[in-house]
Design a protein around this motif. Structure first.
Motif, PDB file in Angstrom:
ATOM      1  N   PRO A 159      46.025  71.237 -46.886  1.00  0.00           N
ATOM      2  CA  PRO A 159      44.778  70.550 -46.550  1.00  0.00           C
ATOM      3  C   PRO A 159      43.758  70.667 -47.687  1.00  0.00           C
ATOM      4  O   PRO A 159      43.755  71.638 -48.433  1.00  0.00           O
ATOM      5  CB  PRO A 159      44.288  71.277 -45.293  1.00  0.00           C
ATOM      6  CG  PRO A 159      44.997  72.581 -45.290  1.00  0.00           C
ATOM      7  CD  PRO A 159      46.271  72.398 -46.055  1.00  0.00           C
ATOM      8  N   SER A 160      42.898  69.675 -47.798  1.00  0.00           N
ATOM      9  CA  SER A 160      41.851  69.712 -48.823  1.00  0.00           C
ATOM     10  C   SER A 160      40.768  70.698 -48.392  1.00  0.00           C
ATOM     11  O   SER A 160      40.671  71.074 -47.217  1.00  0.00           O
ATOM     12  CB  SER A 160      41.242  68.324 -49.010  1.00  0.00           C
ATOM     13  OG  SER A 160      40.428  67.996 -47.897  1.00  0.00           O
TER      14      SER A 160
ATOM     15  N   GLY B  70      37.688  70.075 -48.146  1.00  0.00           N
ATOM     16  CA  GLY B  70      36.818  69.371 -47.196  1.00  0.00           C
ATOM     17  C   GLY B  70      37.349  69.440 -45.773  1.00  0.00           C
ATOM     18  O   GLY B  70      36.591  69.654 -44.823  1.00  0.00           O
ATOM     19  N   GLU B  71      38.660  69.234 -45.637  1.00  0.00           N
ATOM     20  CA  GLU B  71      39.286  69.321 -44.311  1.00  0.00           C
ATOM     21  C   GLU B  71      39.184  70.735 -43.760  1.00  0.00           C
ATOM     22  O   GLU B  71      38.864  70.929 -42.586  1.00  0.00           O
ATOM     23  CB  GLU B  71      40.751  68.916 -44.387  1.00  0.00           C
ATOM     24  CG  GLU B  71      40.978  67.454 -44.688  1.00  0.00           C
ATOM     25  CD  GLU B  71      42.446  67.153 -44.981  1.00  0.00           C
ATOM     26  OE1 GLU B  71      42.896  66.087 -44.539  1.00  0.00           O
ATOM     27  OE2 GLU B  71      43.109  67.975 -45.653  1.00  0.00           O
TER      28      GLU B  71
ATOM     29  N   SER C 278      35.593  71.356 -42.660  1.00  0.00           N
ATOM     30  CA  SER C 278      35.283  70.664 -41.398  1.00  0.00           C
ATOM     31  C   SER C 278      35.896  71.376 -40.199  1.00  0.00           C
ATOM     32  O   SER C 278      35.257  71.507 -39.157  1.00  0.00           O
ATOM     33  CB  SER C 278      35.804  69.230 -41.440  1.00  0.00           C
ATOM     34  OG  SER C 278      35.129  68.496 -42.420  1.00  0.00           O
ATOM     35  N   ARG C 279      37.128  71.827 -40.345  1.00  0.00           N
ATOM     36  CA  ARG C 279      37.842  72.447 -39.224  1.00  0.00           C
ATOM     37  C   ARG C 279      37.398  73.873 -38.927  1.00  0.00           C
ATOM     38  O   ARG C 279      37.491  74.312 -37.784  1.00  0.00           O
ATOM     39  CB  ARG C 279      39.342  72.466 -39.496  1.00  0.00           C
ATOM     40  CG  ARG C 279      39.992  71.133 -39.431  1.00  0.00           C
ATOM     41  CD  ARG C 279      41.487  71.282 -39.573  1.00  0.00           C
ATOM     42  NE  ARG C 279      42.032  70.102 -40.222  1.00  0.00           N
ATOM     43  CZ  ARG C 279      43.101  70.087 -40.975  1.00  0.00           C
ATOM     44  NH1 ARG C 279      43.767  71.193 -41.191  1.00  0.00           N
ATOM     45  NH2 ARG C 279      43.518  68.972 -41.514  1.00  0.00           N
TER      46      ARG C 279
END
Length: 167
Positions: free
Chosen positions: A7-8, A10-11, A14-15
């Motif tokens: 995952p990036s 950013g992901e 967010s999570r």
């Protein structure tokens, strides 16, 4: 070996930001928690990219726990370092009127609270500036920030301390 793309950042942010921020806020309050959350993701970015991470949320949680532990240690250390030396000549003596002693105690309490309320990096820069008498160039090198940022940290700390002492 899995072909799944990691995952990036950013992901991951967010999570995981909500859970990490809750944990850090419970431990240190909202102002310090946001700084520690940012530092958590910075450490993730700085880690060796060759390292495979099987469970990113657990890895981020461990970084946050380590940061919290380091932050607590640093706060305890700073509390022992923030000694303001001998009282000034015009400081109230033990036999001074109670009003003068009370004013002095209130000023010291306000100053301690102002320093404790500073963001972690700002407080760290202030302790180095006041406690160890380092220049902003030396502080910048020690903290791994620019000289300009070290000056901003010290300036903010001094402004907040002055504001705490002004009636």
């Amino acid at each position: 070996m899995s072909d799944a793309k990691p995952p990036s950042i950013g992901e991951l942010f967010s999570r995981n930001k909500r859970d990490l921020l809750k944990y850090l806020t419970r431990r240190f309050g909202p102002e310090d928690a946001s700084d520690l959350l940012q530092e958590t993701f910075l450490r993730l970015l700085r880690r060796d990219q060759g390292e495979a991470v099987a469970d990113h949320p657990a890895f981020l949680q461990q970084i946050a726990v380590n940061l919290a532990r380091d932050f607590s240690r640093r706060r305890k250390f700073e509390a022992t370092c923030l000694e303001f030396g001998d009282p000034p000549e015009d400081a109230p003596t033990p036999d001074a009127p109670p009003g003068a002693r009370l004013e002095e105690e209130e000023a010291m309490r306000a100053l301690r609270e102002a320093v404790a309320a500073l963001p972690p990096r700002c407080r760290e820069a202030f302790v180095l500036y006041v406690g160890q008498r380092l220049t902003t160039v030396e502080i910048a090198a020690r903290l791994g920030v620019s000289r300009n940022m070290a000056q901003k940290h010290v300036r903010l700390a001094l402004q907040r301390c002055r504001a705490a002492l002004d009636p």
